[in-house]
Design an enzyme around this catalytic site. Structure first.
Site, mmCIF file in Angstrom:
data_model
loop_
_atom_site.group_PDB
_atom_site.id
_atom_site.type_symbol
_atom_site.label_atom_id
_atom_site.label_comp_id
_atom_site.label_asym_id
_atom_site.label_seq_id
_atom_site.Cartn_x
_atom_site.Cartn_y
_atom_site.Cartn_z
ATOM 1 N N SER A 31 -1.167 -6.471 6.242
ATOM 2 C CA SER A 31 -0.544 -6.122 4.565
ATOM 3 C C SER A 31 -0.790 -7.320 3.799
ATOM 4 O O SER A 31 -1.973 -7.767 3.443
ATOM 5 C CB SER A 31 0.854 -5.881 4.715
ATOM 6 O OG SER A 31 1.339 -5.493 3.546
ATOM 7 N N ASP A 73 -0.908 5.691 4.458
ATOM 8 C CA ASP A 73 -0.361 4.539 3.968
ATOM 9 C C ASP A 73 -0.280 4.409 2.726
ATOM 10 O O ASP A 73 -1.101 4.581 1.988
ATOM 11 C CB ASP A 73 -1.160 3.112 4.662
ATOM 12 C CG ASP A 73 -0.590 1.868 4.222
ATOM 13 O OD1 ASP A 73 0.255 1.926 3.327
ATOM 14 O OD2 ASP A 73 -0.794 0.826 4.979
ATOM 15 N N HIS A 88 2.078 2.855 6.764
ATOM 16 C CA HIS A 88 1.904 1.246 6.746
ATOM 17 C C HIS A 88 2.746 0.663 7.944
ATOM 18 O O HIS A 88 2.136 -0.515 8.259
ATOM 19 C CB HIS A 88 2.603 0.815 5.501
ATOM 20 C CG HIS A 88 2.323 -0.528 5.014
ATOM 21 N ND1 HIS A 88 0.897 -0.976 4.620
ATOM 22 C CD2 HIS A 88 2.899 -1.759 4.818
ATOM 23 C CE1 HIS A 88 0.992 -2.622 4.358
ATOM 24 N NE2 HIS A 88 2.163 -2.665 4.359
#
Length: 396
Positions: A204, A305, A337
């Site tokens: 991320s 995501d 995600h």
């Protein structure tokens, strides 16, 4: 799982001289470093830090309806996954295989955690992991589940902490991560790691920061600047659910609650967005020589995501390929995600992402591959009904 781009095994030599133990000696097994009471104190300190990070996030994001609803969802999400979180927390705070808060620099939060395998039969491959957290609540302990599971496959994991906003802005984060990588390169042999088998991974926001550090280091190396670690000695770079073009993320993050004014404060203004966008910067003809110094790169992303759309990894892979780098793009249909980093590892058993990473790390080690083939399935940490409910209410 859908894979694009050629797989590539990095073959290279490391001519730099590094500190090593005397021939024939074995690395010391990580020892219990604290008494039980000190471990309890450390756990309390970590809990305080996490709580403070949460209030920092609230202070910057405000308490509008959108964020109240997200906080409620986050609380329910965490409660559903609590059986797994408690097991990972116990491992993190009380396992003799974890060495917490090793100092790598002189700035606040310049610390890293080391996760060790149970055996010490020779130098181990090393994964340097940079966790996510929206550039605001990143923390090294978030990598504990990954560290635990990779350590079970004879891999040392170094989870880096770094200054978050508002303690630092993006250039501070990139500087911290680069310094942490340098520390690992120059000291990991003292902890039983192999400095010739180091892998870099980010998730991320951590994927964004680590890719910035990687590209910046390649630029320095290509121009002959003095460096303390070399990108060409990174065996692979793994980017998980990362955002690599900030210009495309500003409005997307704003719509999801990381408001434009805060985002631009983190990234040091609108004029800095291209500088800290690897997918944009790699196209700059003035740094074309740097692309040849990058390691093989594998980008992983779920197609469902919504925090950072998979288009971010697709565009970065395309930009890398156009300048002659060695990217591989792996898309996971329907994965969110948090599926790849949390729910799937907590589910245990077979995990395509985990298997892909292990296969890349052990690619040239027949003995390790044989052990992987015989390894028992990973333990389930959370019952399936709780995982499914958590996925439905996840705020990410």
């Amino acid at each position: 799982m859908v894979s694009f781009g050629p797989s590539s095994n990095y073959v290279g030599s490391n001519n730099q001289q590094r500190r090593r133990r005397p021939a024939g000696s074995k690395p010391e097994k990580p020892r219990r470093q604290n008494s039980f009471s000190r471990d309890i104190g450390h756990a309390a300190a970590e809990t305080y830090l996490i709580t403070r990070l949460t209030f920092t996030l609230l202070r910057y994001l405000g308490l509008g309806y959108r964020w109240i609803s997200r906080l409620v969802a986050l609380g329910c999400y965490a409660m559903l996954l609590l059986p797994g979180f408690l097991q990972v927390a116990y491992y993190y705070f009380f396992s003799s295989q974890v060495r917490r808060s090793v100092v790598y620099g002189d700035q606040p939060r310049n610390r890293l955690d080391l996760h060790f395998p149970t055996n010490n039969d020779g130098p181990k491959p090393v994964v340097v992991f940079v966790t996510g957290g929206a550039w605001i609540i990143g923390y090294k302990a978030w990598g504990s589940l990954l560290g635990r599971q990779l350590a079970e496959r004879d891999i040392i994991v170094a989870c880096l902490d770094y200054r978050n906003f508002p303690q630092g802005t993006i250039s501070d984060m990139v500087k911290d991560v680069s310094q942490g990588i340098s520390f690992v390169f120059n000291n990991i042999a003292d902890y039983g790691g192999d400095p010739n088998r180091i892998y870099l991974m980010g998730q991320s926001a951590g994927a964004h920061i680590s890719s910035c550090a990687l590209l910046e280091q390649a630029v320095k190396e290509s121009t002959g600047e003095s460096i303390s670690w070399s990108t060409s000695h990174i065996k692979y770079y793994f980017g998980l659910s990362g955002g690599y073009n900030l210009l495309n993320l500003v409005d997307h993050c704003h719509n999801r609650g990381l408001y434009r004014s805060i985002f631009l404060s983190i990234m040091e203004g609108e004029e800095s967005l291209p500088v800290f966008s690897p997918a944009v910067r790699i196209k700059d003809p003035s740094i074309r020589d740097a692309s040849s110094l990058l390691p093989p790169i594998i980008l992983f992303h779920g197609t469902s995501d919504y925090s950072i759309p998979s288009d971010a990894s697709m565009a970065f892979a395309d930009a890398l390929q156009k300048v002659g780098a060695k990217p591989e793009l792996v898309l996971y249909p329907g994965k969110s995600h948090t599926d790849l980093f949390l729910q799937d590892p907590l589910r245990g058993g077979k995990d395509d992402l985990f298997d892909h990473i292990i296969a890349a790390i052990h690619a040239n080690d027949k003995e390790a591959l044989a052990k992987d083939a015989m390894a028992p399935p990973r333990k389930r940490l959370v019952p399936e009904p709780l995982l499914r409910m958590a996925r439905l209410i996840s705020p990410f």
